[in-house]
Design a protein around this motif. Structure first.
Motif, mmCIF file in Angstrom:
data_model
loop_
_atom_site.group_PDB
_atom_site.id
_atom_site.type_symbol
_atom_site.label_atom_id
_atom_site.label_comp_id
_atom_site.label_asym_id
_atom_site.label_seq_id
_atom_site.Cartn_x
_atom_site.Cartn_y
_atom_site.Cartn_z
ATOM 1 N N GLY A 162 0.858 -1.178 0.000
ATOM 2 C CA GLY A 162 0.000 0.000 0.000
ATOM 3 C C GLY A 162 0.900 1.235 0.000
ATOM 4 N N ARG A 163 0.326 2.364 -0.344
ATOM 5 C CA ARG A 163 1.098 3.617 -0.403
ATOM 6 C C ARG A 163 1.425 4.070 1.011
ATOM 7 N N ARG A 164 2.715 4.236 1.308
ATOM 8 C CA ARG A 164 3.180 4.618 2.651
ATOM 9 C C ARG A 164 4.018 5.878 2.580
ATOM 10 N N GLN A 165 3.744 6.803 3.472
ATOM 11 C CA GLN A 165 4.568 7.996 3.561
ATOM 12 C C GLN A 165 5.762 7.706 4.454
ATOM 13 N N LEU A 166 6.937 8.162 4.043
ATOM 14 C CA LEU A 166 8.147 7.985 4.834
ATOM 15 C C LEU A 166 8.363 9.245 5.664
ATOM 16 N N THR A 167 8.127 9.135 6.973
ATOM 17 C CA THR A 167 8.245 10.290 7.859
ATOM 18 C C THR A 167 8.961 9.900 9.143
ATOM 19 N N LYS A 168 9.522 10.910 9.789
ATOM 20 C CA LYS A 168 10.065 10.806 11.145
ATOM 21 C C LYS A 168 9.864 12.170 11.776
ATOM 22 N N LYS A 169 9.312 12.178 12.971
ATOM 23 C CA LYS A 169 9.047 13.442 13.647
ATOM 24 C C LYS A 169 10.351 14.180 13.963
ATOM 25 N N PHE A 170 10.303 15.475 13.771
ATOM 26 C CA PHE A 170 11.384 16.388 14.140
ATOM 27 C C PHE A 170 12.700 16.082 13.422
ATOM 28 N N GLN A 171 12.641 15.507 12.226
ATOM 29 C CA GLN A 171 13.860 15.255 11.454
ATOM 30 C C GLN A 171 13.709 15.835 10.058
ATOM 31 N N ASN A 172 14.767 16.412 9.570
ATOM 32 C CA ASN A 172 14.799 16.937 8.215
ATOM 33 C C ASN A 172 15.315 15.820 7.307
ATOM 34 N N LEU A 173 14.414 15.171 6.619
ATOM 35 C CA LEU A 173 14.742 13.981 5.841
ATOM 36 C C LEU A 173 15.118 14.305 4.407
ATOM 37 N N PHE A 174 15.775 13.365 3.758
ATOM 38 C CA PHE A 174 16.062 13.371 2.325
ATOM 39 C C PHE A 174 16.891 14.580 1.886
ATOM 40 N N GLU A 175 17.890 14.907 2.685
ATOM 41 C CA GLU A 175 18.799 16.000 2.325
ATOM 42 C C GLU A 175 19.957 15.473 1.481
ATOM 43 N N ARG A 176 20.659 16.364 0.815
ATOM 44 C CA ARG A 176 21.771 16.016 -0.075
ATOM 45 C C ARG A 176 22.768 15.091 0.622
ATOM 46 N N GLY A 177 23.049 13.947 -0.014
ATOM 47 C CA GLY A 177 24.036 13.000 0.489
ATOM 48 C C GLY A 177 23.626 12.254 1.755
ATOM 49 N N GLN A 178 22.394 12.395 2.176
ATOM 50 C CA GLN A 178 21.932 11.835 3.446
ATOM 51 C C GLN A 178 21.398 10.409 3.276
ATOM 52 N N THR A 179 21.575 9.615 4.342
ATOM 53 C CA THR A 179 20.998 8.273 4.422
ATOM 54 C C THR A 179 19.950 8.293 5.521
ATOM 55 N N ASN A 180 18.734 7.892 5.187
ATOM 56 C CA ASN A 180 17.640 7.844 6.164
ATOM 57 C C ASN A 180 17.177 6.395 6.327
ATOM 58 N N ARG A 181 16.908 6.017 7.592
ATOM 59 C CA ARG A 181 16.445 4.653 7.893
ATOM 60 C C ARG A 181 15.008 4.690 8.407
ATOM 61 N N PHE A 182 14.226 3.716 7.959
ATOM 62 C CA PHE A 182 12.835 3.580 8.383
ATOM 63 C C PHE A 182 12.558 2.112 8.658
ATOM 64 N N ILE A 183 11.627 1.853 9.573
ATOM 65 C CA ILE A 183 11.154 0.495 9.831
ATOM 66 C C ILE A 183 9.665 0.458 9.482
ATOM 67 N N LEU A 184 9.296 -0.467 8.601
ATOM 68 C CA LEU A 184 7.894 -0.666 8.249
ATOM 69 C C LEU A 184 7.510 -2.087 8.640
ATOM 70 N N GLU A 185 6.383 -2.230 9.333
ATOM 71 C CA GLU A 185 5.872 -3.555 9.644
ATOM 72 C C GLU A 185 4.739 -3.848 8.672
ATOM 73 N N LEU A 186 4.935 -4.888 7.865
ATOM 74 C CA LEU A 186 4.000 -5.244 6.802
ATOM 75 C C LEU A 186 3.772 -6.748 6.819
ATOM 76 N N LEU A 187 2.695 -7.195 6.191
ATOM 77 C CA LEU A 187 2.559 -8.627 5.963
ATOM 78 C C LEU A 187 3.694 -9.045 5.032
ATOM 79 N N ASP A 188 4.162 -10.260 5.205
ATOM 80 C CA ASP A 188 5.291 -10.761 4.412
ATOM 81 C C ASP A 188 5.027 -10.542 2.919
#
Length: 159
Positions: A72-98
């Motif tokens: 399903g369509r999921r937004q990638l967010t983290k509170k109080f973080q400036n995401l997807f900046e130049r040269g940056q690596t961002n980590r997310f955990i998604l819990e989904l059905l296999d």
């Protein structure tokens, strides 16, 4: 398709000896398949390119497609973080059905913010249950004012 036979099939070395069995076609519904799937945590690593203007202020969304279905369509967010900046690596955990084997991914943004254009380098997805990592290499702009002007990409895994 699953063909249930539920009978012993005799093996014969003679070429002209054969038997015919009547089988019925059984199609497993998506609902019954989904009920047998278990929740899995997926670690997503999103790497933004390292060029001038590569970062984005837009809201980023993904949809992951696997052999067992999609996220399903999921937004990638983290509170109080400036995401997807130049040269940056961002980590997310998604819990989904296999999801099973990874087939493709849709990545997009909503073109919002002061600087919405984004250079996506790649996304790595690790199934934490079996430690299998799938790499989706992009290397393209999601920007209405650069390259082909697209803000949505379909990315296939690199094997």
């Amino acid at each position: 398709y699953i063909f249930r036979c539920d009978t012993a099939i005799p093996l014969s070395s003679k070429r002209d000896e054969f038997q015919t069995f009547e089988c019925t076609k059984f199609i497993e519904s998506f609902t019954s398949k989904a009920q047998s799937l278990v929740p899995v945590k997926y670690e997503l690593i999103v790497i933004t390119g390292d060029e001038k203007g590569a970062g984005t202020d837009a809201n980023v969304f993904i949809t992951i497609f696997g052999s067992n279905g999609d996220s399903g369509r999921r937004q990638l967010t983290k509170k109080f973080q400036n995401l997807f900046e130049r040269g940056q690596t961002n980590r997310f955990i998604l819990e989904l059905l296999d999801l099973g084997d990874m087939l493709r991914m849709h990545v997009e943004h909503d073109n919002s913010g002061l600087s919405p254009g984004w250079l996506l380098s790649r996304i790595e997805i690790t199934n934490t249950a079996n430690a299998v990592t799938t790499i989706f290499t992009c290397g393209k702009w999601l920007d209405k004012n650069k390259a082909d002007g697209r803000i949505k990409r379909v990315i296939y895994p690199k094997y």
